[in-house]
Design a protein around this motif. Sequence first.
Motif, PDB file in Angstrom:
ATOM      1  N   ALA A 227       5.880  -4.060  -3.938  1.00  0.00           N
ATOM      2  CA  ALA A 227       6.806  -2.920  -3.992  1.00  0.00           C
ATOM      3  C   ALA A 227       7.389  -2.765  -5.390  1.00  0.00           C
ATOM      4  O   ALA A 227       7.527  -1.642  -5.904  1.00  0.00           O
ATOM      5  CB  ALA A 227       7.923  -3.103  -2.971  1.00  0.00           C
ATOM      6  N   VAL A 228       7.734  -3.881  -6.030  1.00  0.00           N
ATOM      7  CA  VAL A 228       8.229  -3.827  -7.412  1.00  0.00           C
ATOM      8  C   VAL A 228       7.132  -3.319  -8.344  1.00  0.00           C
ATOM      9  O   VAL A 228       7.368  -2.457  -9.205  1.00  0.00           O
ATOM     10  CB  VAL A 228       8.712  -5.222  -7.864  1.00  0.00           C
ATOM     11  N   TRP A 229       5.927  -3.818  -8.173  1.00  0.00           N
ATOM     12  CA  TRP A 229       4.800  -3.440  -9.026  1.00  0.00           C
ATOM     13  C   TRP A 229       4.490  -1.948  -8.939  1.00  0.00           C
ATOM     14  O   TRP A 229       4.244  -1.291  -9.947  1.00  0.00           O
ATOM     15  CB  TRP A 229       3.580  -4.260  -8.624  1.00  0.00           C
ATOM     16  N   ARG A 230       4.526  -1.396  -7.719  1.00  0.00           N
ATOM     17  CA  ARG A 230       4.138   0.011  -7.559  1.00  0.00           C
ATOM     18  C   ARG A 230       5.269   0.971  -7.905  1.00  0.00           C
ATOM     19  O   ARG A 230       5.040   2.188  -7.949  1.00  0.00           O
ATOM     20  CB  ARG A 230       3.654   0.275  -6.130  1.00  0.00           C
ATOM     21  N   ALA A 231       6.476   0.462  -8.191  1.00  0.00           N
ATOM     22  CA  ALA A 231       7.604   1.343  -8.499  1.00  0.00           C
ATOM     23  C   ALA A 231       7.305   2.227  -9.711  1.00  0.00           C
ATOM     24  O   ALA A 231       7.735   3.379  -9.771  1.00  0.00           O
ATOM     25  CB  ALA A 231       8.861   0.520  -8.740  1.00  0.00           C
ATOM     26  N   GLY A 232       6.554   1.699 -10.677  1.00  0.00           N
ATOM     27  CA  GLY A 232       6.210   2.488 -11.853  1.00  0.00           C
ATOM     28  C   GLY A 232       4.840   3.109 -11.781  1.00  0.00           C
ATOM     29  O   GLY A 232       4.320   3.572 -12.808  1.00  0.00           O
ATOM     30  N   ARG A 233       4.262   3.100 -10.581  1.00  0.00           N
ATOM     31  CA  ARG A 233       2.916   3.654 -10.398  1.00  0.00           C
ATOM     32  C   ARG A 233       2.929   4.624  -9.228  1.00  0.00           C
ATOM     33  O   ARG A 233       2.544   4.277  -8.107  1.00  0.00           O
ATOM     34  CB  ARG A 233       1.914   2.519 -10.154  1.00  0.00           C
ATOM     35  N   PRO A 234       3.363   5.867  -9.466  1.00  0.00           N
ATOM     36  CA  PRO A 234       3.480   6.842  -8.377  1.00  0.00           C
ATOM     37  C   PRO A 234       2.164   7.140  -7.670  1.00  0.00           C
ATOM     38  O   PRO A 234       2.176   7.649  -6.548  1.00  0.00           O
ATOM     39  CB  PRO A 234       4.040   8.090  -9.076  1.00  0.00           C
ATOM     40  N   GLY A 235       1.037   6.823  -8.314  1.00  0.00           N
ATOM     41  CA  GLY A 235      -0.246   7.085  -7.671  1.00  0.00           C
ATOM     42  C   GLY A 235      -0.609   6.082  -6.605  1.00  0.00           C
ATOM     43  O   GLY A 235      -1.564   6.300  -5.836  1.00  0.00           O
ATOM     44  N   VAL A 236       0.141   4.976  -6.513  1.00  0.00           N
ATOM     45  CA  VAL A 236      -0.118   3.957  -5.492  1.00  0.00           C
ATOM     46  C   VAL A 236       0.731   4.283  -4.268  1.00  0.00           C
ATOM     47  O   VAL A 236       1.947   4.069  -4.265  1.00  0.00           O
ATOM     48  CB  VAL A 236       0.214   2.542  -6.014  1.00  0.00           C
ATOM     49  N   GLY A 237       0.093   4.816  -3.237  1.00  0.00           N
ATOM     50  CA  GLY A 237       0.817   5.239  -2.047  1.00  0.00           C
ATOM     51  C   GLY A 237       1.047   4.116  -1.060  1.00  0.00           C
ATOM     52  O   GLY A 237       0.668   2.958  -1.282  1.00  0.00           O
ATOM     53  N   VAL A 238       1.645   4.482   0.077  1.00  0.00           N
ATOM     54  CA  VAL A 238       1.942   3.509   1.126  1.00  0.00           C
ATOM     55  C   VAL A 238       0.670   2.838   1.628  1.00  0.00           C
ATOM     56  O   VAL A 238       0.619   1.611   1.778  1.00  0.00           O
ATOM     57  CB  VAL A 238       2.683   4.199   2.297  1.00  0.00           C
ATOM     58  N   GLU A 239      -0.373   3.626   1.891  1.00  0.00           N
ATOM     59  CA  GLU A 239      -1.610   3.044   2.407  1.00  0.00           C
ATOM     60  C   GLU A 239      -2.274   2.140   1.371  1.00  0.00           C
ATOM     61  O   GLU A 239      -2.829   1.097   1.721  1.00  0.00           O
ATOM     62  CB  GLU A 239      -2.572   4.149   2.846  1.00  0.00           C
ATOM     63  N   ASP A 240      -2.205   2.533   0.100  1.00  0.00           N
ATOM     64  CA  ASP A 240      -2.777   1.700  -0.955  1.00  0.00           C
ATOM     65  C   ASP A 240      -2.069   0.345  -0.995  1.00  0.00           C
ATOM     66  O   ASP A 240      -2.718  -0.708  -1.034  1.00  0.00           O
ATOM     67  CB  ASP A 240      -2.630   2.385  -2.316  1.00  0.00           C
ATOM     68  N   ALA A 241      -0.739   0.381  -0.992  1.00  0.00           N
ATOM     69  CA  ALA A 241       0.032  -0.857  -1.043  1.00  0.00           C
ATOM     70  C   ALA A 241      -0.208  -1.708   0.193  1.00  0.00           C
ATOM     71  O   ALA A 241      -0.315  -2.941   0.106  1.00  0.00           O
ATOM     72  CB  ALA A 241       1.522  -0.536  -1.182  1.00  0.00           C
ATOM     73  N   THR A 242      -0.300  -1.056   1.340  1.00  0.00           N
ATOM     74  CA  THR A 242      -0.549  -1.782   2.585  1.00  0.00           C
ATOM     75  C   THR A 242      -1.871  -2.528   2.522  1.00  0.00           C
ATOM     76  O   THR A 242      -1.959  -3.711   2.871  1.00  0.00           O
ATOM     77  CB  THR A 242      -0.553  -0.811   3.786  1.00  0.00           C
ATOM     78  N   GLN A 243      -2.904  -1.847   2.051  1.00  0.00           N
ATOM     79  CA  GLN A 243      -4.223  -2.469   1.996  1.00  0.00           C
ATOM     80  C   GLN A 243      -4.279  -3.587   0.954  1.00  0.00           C
ATOM     81  O   GLN A 243      -5.007  -4.571   1.137  1.00  0.00           O
ATOM     82  CB  GLN A 243      -5.293  -1.423   1.716  1.00  0.00           C
ATOM     83  N   ILE A 244      -3.522  -3.462  -0.126  1.00  0.00           N
ATOM     84  CA  ILE A 244      -3.487  -4.530  -1.122  1.00  0.00           C
ATOM     85  C   ILE A 244      -2.949  -5.814  -0.496  1.00  0.00           C
ATOM     86  O   ILE A 244      -3.522  -6.898  -0.643  1.00  0.00           O
ATOM     87  CB  ILE A 244      -2.615  -4.119  -2.326  1.00  0.00           C
ATOM     88  N   VAL A 245      -1.839  -5.693   0.228  1.00  0.00           N
ATOM     89  CA  VAL A 245      -1.242  -6.878   0.852  1.00  0.00           C
ATOM     90  C   VAL A 245      -2.122  -7.405   1.972  1.00  0.00           C
ATOM     91  O   VAL A 245      -2.390  -8.612   2.067  1.00  0.00           O
ATOM     92  CB  VAL A 245       0.170  -6.566   1.380  1.00  0.00           C
ATOM     93  N   VAL A 246      -2.610  -6.510   2.825  1.00  0.00           N
ATOM     94  CA  VAL A 246      -3.415  -6.942   3.974  1.00  0.00           C
ATOM     95  C   VAL A 246      -4.698  -7.631   3.504  1.00  0.00           C
ATOM     96  O   VAL A 246      -5.052  -8.715   3.992  1.00  0.00           O
ATOM     97  CB  VAL A 246      -3.751  -5.743   4.885  1.00  0.00           C
ATOM     98  N   SER A 247      -5.395  -7.026   2.560  1.00  0.00           N
ATOM     99  CA  SER A 247      -6.670  -7.597   2.120  1.00  0.00           C
ATOM    100  C   SER A 247      -6.471  -8.921   1.387  1.00  0.00           C
ATOM    101  O   SER A 247      -7.355  -9.783   1.408  1.00  0.00           O
ATOM    102  CB  SER A 247      -7.397  -6.603   1.209  1.00  0.00           C
ATOM    103  N   THR A 248      -5.311  -9.079   0.763  1.00  0.00           N
ATOM    104  CA  THR A 248      -5.057 -10.305   0.000  1.00  0.00           C
ATOM    105  C   THR A 248      -4.538 -11.430   0.884  1.00  0.00           C
ATOM    106  O   THR A 248      -4.933 -12.597   0.719  1.00  0.00           O
ATOM    107  CB  THR A 248      -4.030 -10.030  -1.120  1.00  0.00           C
ATOM    108  N   VAL A 249      -3.669 -11.112   1.818  1.00  0.00           N
ATOM    109  CA  VAL A 249      -2.959 -12.140   2.591  1.00  0.00           C
ATOM    110  C   VAL A 249      -3.598 -12.410   3.947  1.00  0.00           C
ATOM    111  O   VAL A 249      -3.562 -13.540   4.437  1.00  0.00           O
ATOM    112  CB  VAL A 249      -1.477 -11.728   2.777  1.00  0.00           C
ATOM    113  N   TRP A 250      -4.206 -11.397   4.558  1.00  0.00           N
ATOM    114  CA  TRP A 250      -4.692 -11.557   5.918  1.00  0.00           C
ATOM    115  C   TRP A 250      -5.724 -12.671   6.057  1.00  0.00           C
ATOM    116  O   TRP A 250      -5.754 -13.389   7.046  1.00  0.00           O
ATOM    117  CB  TRP A 250      -5.251 -10.248   6.464  1.00  0.00           C
ATOM    118  N   GLY A 251      -6.572 -12.844   5.067  1.00  0.00           N
ATOM    119  CA  GLY A 251      -7.609 -13.858   5.156  1.00  0.00           C
ATOM    120  C   GLY A 251      -7.041 -15.237   5.418  1.00  0.00           C
ATOM    121  O   GLY A 251      -7.550 -15.997   6.254  1.00  0.00           O
TER     122      GLY A 251
END
Length: 214
Positions: free
Chosen positions: A181-205
């Motif tokens: 959330a901190v990282w995407r604060a300065g990146r308006p092109g990173v939406g909710v779904e983008d951020a969700t998939q970043i966390v899910v793909s990284t942590v879910w495994g």
Amino acid sequence: MPRPSATSAPARAPRVRVPRAQREEQILFAAEQVFAERGFHATSMDEVAERVGVTKPLIYEYFGSKEGLLSACITRARTQLREATELSWASVGPDAPLSEVFEAGVRAFFEFIDAHATAFVLIQQEGAVASQANPLIEGIREEQSAATVATFRAAPGLGAVPDELLEGCAEVVIGACERVAVWRAGRPGVGVEDATQIVVSTVWGGLASLLAPR
């Protein structure tokens, strides 16, 4: 009938007494805005009082200090975040696989951040009141972690996983969400779904590995 004197003062409207709980909510709402705009050190209690329309001594009476006011604001923000996440888990349904529950919770986190930007700014200011030593903030952080662990625990296949391991996983998930959330604060092109998939793909495994036969 006598006329009122030209010098007589106009009648004052009677003061309406606001219940304490309602007044505290008004103060917290205004303080959240000021803290988010100014930062902790530049925030003036006079400005908070002016925005609410109360006296500065009243704010001190309710919250004790500027640190106490910020602590109450952060606690309120974290409580709202936890409730939004728990609501998302409940909406998925009790029979949904853990992967869907996990993704719904992560998505709810980022949706909350987008809808309550000032609340997240406050959460980032926890260091200003030494959150590790603050019972209000630390208590709500523990509630958030405990709710996440309880959700993991309810998933089939995690019954034999030690509590400490699940608690560690919960901390990783919460930390990952907050840092993204901190990282995407300065990146308006990173939406909710983008951020969700970043966390899910990284942590879910890592979390899914706990579901494997042991």
